[in-house]
Design an enzyme around this catalytic site. Sequence first.
Site, PDB file in Angstrom:
ATOM      1  N   LYS A  76       0.850  -1.186   0.000  1.00 14.65           N
ATOM      2  CA  LYS A  76       0.000   0.000   0.000  1.00 14.65           C
ATOM      3  C   LYS A  76       0.887   1.238   0.000  1.00 14.65           C
ATOM      4  O   LYS A  76       1.908   1.283   0.690  1.00 14.65           O
ATOM      5  CB  LYS A  76      -0.915  -0.007   1.226  1.00 14.65           C
ATOM      6  CG  LYS A  76      -1.911   1.152   1.280  1.00 14.65           C
ATOM      7  CD  LYS A  76      -2.836   1.018   2.488  1.00 14.65           C
ATOM      8  CE  LYS A  76      -3.837   2.173   2.554  1.00 14.65           C
ATOM      9  NZ  LYS A  76      -4.770   2.034   3.694  1.00 14.65           N
ATOM     10  N   SER A 151      -9.764   2.348   3.164  1.00 14.04           N
ATOM     11  CA  SER A 151      -8.911   3.086   2.250  1.00 14.04           C
ATOM     12  C   SER A 151      -7.975   2.216   1.424  1.00 14.04           C
ATOM     13  O   SER A 151      -7.332   2.695   0.484  1.00 14.04           O
ATOM     14  CB  SER A 151      -8.084   4.089   3.043  1.00 14.04           C
ATOM     15  OG  SER A 151      -7.195   3.424   3.932  1.00 14.04           O
ATOM     16  N   SER A 175     -10.092  -0.051   7.311  1.00 17.81           N
ATOM     17  CA  SER A 175      -9.530   0.102   5.965  1.00 17.81           C
ATOM     18  C   SER A 175      -8.863  -1.140   5.394  1.00 17.81           C
ATOM     19  O   SER A 175      -8.446  -1.138   4.240  1.00 17.81           O
ATOM     20  CB  SER A 175      -8.525   1.258   5.940  1.00 17.81           C
ATOM     21  OG  SER A 175      -9.192   2.492   6.053  1.00 17.81           O
TER      22      SER A 175
END
Length: 484
Positions: A76, A151, A175
């Site tokens: 990420k 997210s 998330s």
Amino acid sequence: MHQFTIAELVKGLRNKDFSSTEITQHYLDRIARLDNTYNSYITVTGDVALQQAAAADKRLAAGNTSALCGVPIAHKDIFCTAGVRTSCASKMLDKFIAPYNATIVENYLKAGVVMLGKTNMDEFAMGSSNETSWYGPVKNPWNTHCVPGGSSGGSAAAVAAHLAPAATASDTGGSIRQPAALCGLTGIKPTYGRVSRWGMIAFASSLDQAGILSRTAEDAALLLNDMASYDPKDSTCIERDVPDYTADLNKPLNGLRIGVPKEYFGEGLNPKTAALVEAAIKVYESLGASIHSVSLPHTHLAVPAYYVIAPAECSANLSRFDGVRYGHRCEDPKDLMDLYMRSRSEGFGAEVKRRILVGTYALSAGYYDAYYSKAQKVRRLIKQDFVDAFHHVDVILGPTSPSPAFEFGSKGKDPVAMYLEDIYTIATNLAGLPGLSIPCGLVDDKPVGLQLIGNFFAEAQLLNAAHQFQQATDFHQQTAPGIE
């Protein structure tokens, strides 16, 4: 080759069925060919990946390697990666090249894990749909008209589209688990302090935690073995031995006490989602677990408390992005105040600005006691609810998200509606507990997630419960339609 799980890749590499270079090149080719559809990557590190794969092949040939040596994954874009852009999906950090590796990135590098690239996300991890990214929204491989969750939407979409066998992610209020639910994956958020946050760009420091998105609980266990470590560079990281998370995966569930909170089955939960969760409960009963009703009476206060605490911490953390030291700087500022104002106005997106404003307001003189202090008191009550429940049960079970993936733009004009997408996940972060989501079926051809919450440092127990469920069902093996 892209159909293989992490466990299957590990076995194949050991048996010399294929090399790390072959696997890595295969994934890089898929990303180049298919990711225009999903937008799951911000940066693809092809040259770096092939260099790392070649080094891993040498280590594999020498025979002295860790379990994950040669396995490619994605990171990420919230984790610093030395010499590679780390943008947090924001214009503010579009040109930021990290000078060092985050601890978890370094842990994987030492283990011989290959980095395919950096995945898309909501800007500064603020969002539940991956619509706030400076680099554009990420599309859900199960339905490209729908969001992948956020997210960590880029990590989830990359794994669901088989553009990575697994990916790192972060979880501040859901998330990891919410994108796992919406994309049909296994996602684990460890106990707060179990995994180092050093080198992970901060959103809300008392809530943020790094974790994993993978296809199976077994894969998550393998990856957590190398991700978790004590790190003196992170003052919130807890000095505690890391167990082998794969050791108890096959342990029978006889005697496991599962608690089902009545508060998780009220208004707002999609009836079809509720039916799938209830069917999953029956699977656990058939595996030998006992089911108990529990109460988490302050659940309804989790979202409002979170949206005071998290923005307050974000307001403090993001104040470092001022156009002076690093990040976006406006052109030709008239003075220092103009530099601050225009750099931040130009560099931050609308949702980030909204949360900074909310947080600054909550911390301002005259409002601190009315909002922030009260929210922290509520947080303690929420944590105590879980402590009380875990006196009677071992694991808490419920839905991960109130509904399957929703269409782009359907909640963007109503921030509160978007915030309520995390209604079942936020309390876990407020309490600092480990949480995990696994697929438990489809509603309207879109995945639904089952959430398991454990006591502090009970990741092994959660992974055992998830693995046994996946041995008894095939929901985790279902692939999004149209995936090559």
